[in-house]
Design a protein around this motif. Structure first.
Motif, PDB file in Angstrom:
ATOM      1  N   PRO A 220       0.808  -1.227   0.000  1.00  0.00           N
ATOM      2  CA  PRO A 220       0.000   0.000   0.000  1.00  0.00           C
ATOM      3  C   PRO A 220       0.837   1.270   0.000  1.00  0.00           C
ATOM      4  CG  PRO A 220      -0.908  -1.590   1.545  1.00  0.00           C
ATOM      5  CD  PRO A 220       0.408  -2.157   1.073  1.00  0.00           C
ATOM      6  N   ILE A 221       2.003   1.224   0.633  1.00  0.00           N
ATOM      7  CA  ILE A 221       2.849   2.411   0.695  1.00  0.00           C
ATOM      8  C   ILE A 221       3.272   2.871  -0.689  1.00  0.00           C
ATOM      9  CG2 ILE A 221       4.998   1.115   0.960  1.00  0.00           C
ATOM     10  CD1 ILE A 221       4.073   4.470   2.636  1.00  0.00           C
ATOM     11  N   ASN A 222       3.334   1.921  -1.631  1.00  0.00           N
ATOM     12  CA  ASN A 222       3.719   2.285  -2.999  1.00  0.00           C
ATOM     13  C   ASN A 222       2.665   3.163  -3.655  1.00  0.00           C
ATOM     14  OD1 ASN A 222       6.161   0.907  -2.922  1.00  0.00           O
ATOM     15  ND2 ASN A 222       5.255  -1.001  -3.637  1.00  0.00           N
ATOM     16  N   PHE A 223       1.398   2.915  -3.320  1.00  0.00           N
ATOM     17  CA  PHE A 223       0.343   3.793  -3.838  1.00  0.00           C
ATOM     18  C   PHE A 223       0.511   5.206  -3.295  1.00  0.00           C
ATOM     19  CE2 PHE A 223      -2.105  -0.251  -4.418  1.00  0.00           C
ATOM     20  CZ  PHE A 223      -2.369  -0.106  -5.779  1.00  0.00           C
ATOM     21  N   ILE A 224       0.935   5.315  -2.041  1.00  0.00           N
ATOM     22  CA  ILE A 224       1.162   6.629  -1.435  1.00  0.00           C
ATOM     23  C   ILE A 224       2.311   7.342  -2.146  1.00  0.00           C
ATOM     24  CG2 ILE A 224       1.896   7.829   0.659  1.00  0.00           C
ATOM     25  CD1 ILE A 224      -0.922   6.871   0.817  1.00  0.00           C
ATOM     26  N   LYS A 225       3.374   6.617  -2.423  1.00  0.00           N
ATOM     27  CA  LYS A 225       4.530   7.212  -3.100  1.00  0.00           C
ATOM     28  C   LYS A 225       4.154   7.740  -4.477  1.00  0.00           C
ATOM     29  CE  LYS A 225       7.940   4.255  -0.770  1.00  0.00           C
ATOM     30  NZ  LYS A 225       8.925   3.151  -0.955  1.00  0.00           N
ATOM     31  N   TRP A 226       3.433   6.906  -5.242  1.00  0.00           N
ATOM     32  CA  TRP A 226       3.023   7.337  -6.583  1.00  0.00           C
ATOM     33  C   TRP A 226       2.047   8.505  -6.508  1.00  0.00           C
ATOM     34  CZ3 TRP A 226       5.515   6.525 -10.792  1.00  0.00           C
ATOM     35  CH2 TRP A 226       6.264   5.350 -10.975  1.00  0.00           C
ATOM     36  N   ALA A 227       1.130   8.452  -5.541  1.00  0.00           N
ATOM     37  CA  ALA A 227       0.157   9.538  -5.394  1.00  0.00           C
ATOM     38  C   ALA A 227       0.854  10.851  -5.060  1.00  0.00           C
ATOM     39  CB  ALA A 227      -0.855   9.186  -4.307  1.00  0.00           C
ATOM     40  N   PHE A 228       1.864  10.771  -4.192  1.00  0.00           N
ATOM     41  CA  PHE A 228       2.598  11.979  -3.808  1.00  0.00           C
ATOM     42  C   PHE A 228       3.292  12.590  -5.025  1.00  0.00           C
ATOM     43  CE2 PHE A 228       6.422  14.157  -2.227  1.00  0.00           C
ATOM     44  CZ  PHE A 228       5.822  15.077  -1.379  1.00  0.00           C
ATOM     45  N   PHE A 259      -5.043   9.112 -12.330  1.00  0.00           N
ATOM     46  CA  PHE A 259      -4.024   8.257 -11.713  1.00  0.00           C
ATOM     47  C   PHE A 259      -3.892   8.553 -10.215  1.00  0.00           C
ATOM     48  CE2 PHE A 259      -2.250   7.106 -15.953  1.00  0.00           C
ATOM     49  CZ  PHE A 259      -2.240   5.731 -15.752  1.00  0.00           C
ATOM     50  N   CYS A 260      -4.152   9.792  -9.812  1.00  0.00           N
ATOM     51  CA  CYS A 260      -4.190  10.102  -8.374  1.00  0.00           C
ATOM     52  C   CYS A 260      -5.289   9.291  -7.697  1.00  0.00           C
ATOM     53  CB  CYS A 260      -4.439  11.591  -8.151  1.00  0.00           C
ATOM     54  SG  CYS A 260      -3.036  12.669  -8.513  1.00  0.00           S
ATOM     55  N   TYR A 261      -6.462   9.254  -8.301  1.00  0.00           N
ATOM     56  CA  TYR A 261      -7.581   8.500  -7.735  1.00  0.00           C
ATOM     57  C   TYR A 261      -7.371   6.991  -7.870  1.00  0.00           C
ATOM     58  CZ  TYR A 261     -10.065  12.878  -7.077  1.00  0.00           C
ATOM     59  OH  TYR A 261     -10.437  14.131  -6.634  1.00  0.00           O
ATOM     60  N   PHE A 262      -6.664   6.575  -8.889  1.00  0.00           N
ATOM     61  CA  PHE A 262      -6.251   5.176  -9.021  1.00  0.00           C
ATOM     62  C   PHE A 262      -5.444   4.775  -7.782  1.00  0.00           C
ATOM     63  CE2 PHE A 262      -2.866   2.213 -10.095  1.00  0.00           C
ATOM     64  CZ  PHE A 262      -3.456   1.243 -10.890  1.00  0.00           C
ATOM     65  N   CYS A 263      -4.519   5.635  -7.387  1.00  0.00           N
ATOM     66  CA  CYS A 263      -3.698   5.364  -6.204  1.00  0.00           C
ATOM     67  C   CYS A 263      -4.533   5.372  -4.934  1.00  0.00           C
ATOM     68  CB  CYS A 263      -2.567   6.388  -6.107  1.00  0.00           C
ATOM     69  SG  CYS A 263      -1.338   6.275  -7.415  1.00  0.00           S
ATOM     70  N   PHE A 264      -5.465   6.304  -4.827  1.00  0.00           N
ATOM     71  CA  PHE A 264      -6.321   6.397  -3.647  1.00  0.00           C
ATOM     72  C   PHE A 264      -7.164   5.134  -3.474  1.00  0.00           C
ATOM     73  CE2 PHE A 264     -10.581   7.909  -2.017  1.00  0.00           C
ATOM     74  CZ  PHE A 264     -10.213   7.911  -0.686  1.00  0.00           C
ATOM     75  N   ILE A 265      -7.792   4.691  -4.557  1.00  0.00           N
ATOM     76  CA  ILE A 265      -8.624   3.481  -4.498  1.00  0.00           C
ATOM     77  C   ILE A 265      -7.761   2.255  -4.233  1.00  0.00           C
ATOM     78  CG2 ILE A 265     -10.155   1.965  -5.824  1.00  0.00           C
ATOM     79  CD1 ILE A 265     -11.094   4.528  -7.312  1.00  0.00           C
ATOM     80  N   GLY A 266      -6.613   2.183  -4.910  1.00  0.00           N
ATOM     81  CA  GLY A 266      -5.708   1.056  -4.693  1.00  0.00           C
ATOM     82  C   GLY A 266      -5.242   0.978  -3.250  1.00  0.00           C
ATOM     83  N   PHE A 267      -4.928   2.128  -2.678  1.00  0.00           N
ATOM     84  CA  PHE A 267      -4.496   2.173  -1.280  1.00  0.00           C
ATOM     85  C   PHE A 267      -5.633   1.742  -0.349  1.00  0.00           C
ATOM     86  CE2 PHE A 267      -3.914   4.555   2.731  1.00  0.00           C
ATOM     87  CZ  PHE A 267      -2.675   4.040   3.126  1.00  0.00           C
ATOM     88  N   ALA A 268      -6.843   2.231  -0.626  1.00  0.00           N
ATOM     89  CA  ALA A 268      -7.996   1.941   0.240  1.00  0.00           C
ATOM     90  C   ALA A 268      -8.322   0.456   0.300  1.00  0.00           C
ATOM     91  CB  ALA A 268      -9.215   2.728  -0.242  1.00  0.00           C
ATOM     92  N   ILE A 269      -8.125  -0.258  -0.811  1.00  0.00           N
ATOM     93  CA  ILE A 269      -8.514  -1.675  -0.821  1.00  0.00           C
ATOM     94  C   ILE A 269      -7.367  -2.614  -0.445  1.00  0.00           C
ATOM     95  CG2 ILE A 269     -10.355  -1.313  -2.501  1.00  0.00           C
ATOM     96  CD1 ILE A 269      -8.565  -2.353  -4.682  1.00  0.00           C
ATOM     97  N   THR A 270      -6.146  -2.105  -0.369  1.00  0.00           N
ATOM     98  CA  THR A 270      -5.017  -2.981  -0.038  1.00  0.00           C
ATOM     99  C   THR A 270      -4.503  -2.807   1.392  1.00  0.00           C
ATOM    100  OG1 THR A 270      -3.467  -1.369  -1.022  1.00  0.00           O
ATOM    101  CG2 THR A 270      -4.217  -3.184  -2.427  1.00  0.00           C
ATOM    102  N   ILE A 271      -4.898  -1.751   2.070  1.00  0.00           N
ATOM    103  CA  ILE A 271      -4.447  -1.553   3.449  1.00  0.00           C
ATOM    104  C   ILE A 271      -5.118  -2.580   4.365  1.00  0.00           C
ATOM    105  CG2 ILE A 271      -3.850   0.886   3.297  1.00  0.00           C
ATOM    106  CD1 ILE A 271      -6.651   1.584   4.224  1.00  0.00           C
ATOM    107  N   LYS A 272      -4.557  -2.734   5.562  1.00  0.00           N
ATOM    108  CA  LYS A 272      -5.066  -3.724   6.510  1.00  0.00           C
ATOM    109  C   LYS A 272      -6.465  -3.339   7.014  1.00  0.00           C
ATOM    110  CE  LYS A 272      -0.461  -5.176   8.049  1.00  0.00           C
ATOM    111  NZ  LYS A 272       0.476  -5.308   9.191  1.00  0.00           N
ATOM    112  N   GLU A 273      -7.175  -4.352   7.482  1.00  0.00           N
ATOM    113  CA  GLU A 273      -8.558  -4.164   7.912  1.00  0.00           C
ATOM    114  C   GLU A 273      -8.688  -3.162   9.064  1.00  0.00           C
ATOM    115  OE1 GLU A 273     -11.479  -5.526   6.660  1.00  0.00           O
ATOM    116  OE2 GLU A 273     -10.153  -6.017   4.992  1.00  0.00           O
TER     117      GLU A 273
END
Length: 352
Positions: A220-228, A259-273
């Motif tokens: 998930p951290i990779n989505f944050i890096k790309w989003a930043f 692609f920013c929202y791609f990262c946001f959605i990707g992060f939201a569904i891959t982070i821990k419960e």
């Protein structure tokens, strides 16, 4: 394969709807107040809630299509389910807009020649090319989605996953080139299907990642890096060029935001419960708002107009509260008394 239901995406859908509503509420205010001017500029980002809708829709629909690719009556089931979800409220609102409102307001019904584009989902073409149209302008985005999903199931059905990825990148490239061509010829790019289809395709790419197992191993951290990295140029363009209609911005802003929202959605569904964002997106308010989000999008300009016209509140804060509460009430009634009847048929069909 039984698809995992991402409850947090109801919250994402809610955020998209609220972004658009906040944008439209403040964008319609005429003011010379420096504070309100600043608020209007900040809430201008809410316009990109449509981009969030597109990316989310591209992800959700594509994963359904891929999962049901080998099922019986693939096309028939998809298009019937799609029609049951979208058409009833869409056409109900057109009836309200064209026939009930003129009756209430004692105004003339728009000529059918001006209505026709909305009845056949060509409203965004009419708006783009300045045809003689009359209708709910915010329906332009619904036209784009229907155009995309008229063609997209065909590509999903006839292409394997690798070729689907190629198709996605071709769509992204084509959208960029069409925007470039339209900007050169001084044609508006905001409403047109072929200038916004890349946002839906970018959402579809996330579904391909899911089915290839890439999301399971993607940190998930990779989505944050790309989003930043993406947010720096995206918000820079938005803040410093908002309202200036610069050519370069019209060409690149949609794909950057998508692609920013791609990262946001990707992060939201891959982070821990137990992650705070997942809990936040799953709270009861966002879950409920996501459930009625289609109605919120359809009804909100009319609700805002009615409150402003008939109540004439002197406080912007009070007007904001009343407008949003009224919109939630109308959308809730629409969902439970009208839309849910058709959704019941849709859910039965999905189980067969």
């Amino acid at each position: 394969m039984k698809l995992k239901y991402f409850t947090e995406l109801d919250g994402v859908r809610a955020i998209a709807a609220l972004m658009v509503m906040v944008f439209h509420f403040f964008n319609d205010i005429q003011t010379t107040s420096p504070i309100l001017i600043l608020i209007k500029k900040i809430t201008g980002i809410g316009q990109s809630g449509v981009s969030l809708f597109f990316v989310l829709s591209g992800f959700l629909i594509t994963r359904i299509l891929i999962n049901s690719k080998n099922s019986d009556h693939f096309f028939l089931n998809f298009y019937i389910r799609r029609a049951l979800r979208i058409f009833p409220l869409y056409y109900l609102f057109l009836v309200i807009f064209y026939f009930l409102l003129p009756l209430i307001n004692d105004t003339t019904i728009a000529p059918f020649g001006q209505q026709i584009y909305f009845w056949v989902y060509l409203q965004n073409f009419a708006i783009t090319f300045n045809w003689n149209w009359n209708g709910p302008q915010h329906f332009w985005s619904l036209g784009i989605e229907e155009h995309f999903y008229f063609i997209w199931p065909l590509l999903i059905f006839y292409l394997d996953k690798e070729r689907i990825k190629i198709a996605i990148f071709v769509i992204i490239l084509l959208a960029f080139l069409v925007r470039l061509l339209m900007v050169i010829n001084n044609v508006e790019t905001f409403y047109f299907t072929f200038t916004r289809m890349d946002e839906l395709a970018i959402g579809a790419l996330l579904a391909i990642w899911e089915f290839n197992g890439k999301l399971e191993s993607y940190k998930p951290i990779n989505f944050i890096k790309w989003a930043f990295l993406l947010l720096i140029p995206t918000f820079g363009l938005w803040f410093f060029t908002s309202g200036k209609a610069l050519d370069v911005v019209q060409i690149v802003k949609y794909v950057l935001m998508a692609f920013c929202y791609f990262c946001f959605i990707g992060f939201a569904i891959t982070i821990k419960e137990n992650h705070f964002l997942k809990k936040f997106l799953r709270n009861k308010f966002f879950s409920f708002t996501g459930r009625i989000s289609y109605g919120l999008y359809v009804y909100h300009p009319l609700c805002f107009l009615l409150v402003n016209k008939h109540l004439q509140l002197n406080s912007i804060i009070l007007s904001f509260i009343v407008s949003f509460v009224f919109c939630f009430l109308v959308s809730s009634a629409s969902f439970y008394l009208f839309e849910s009847k058709f959704l019941g048929f849709k859910n039965k069909l999905q189980k067969t």
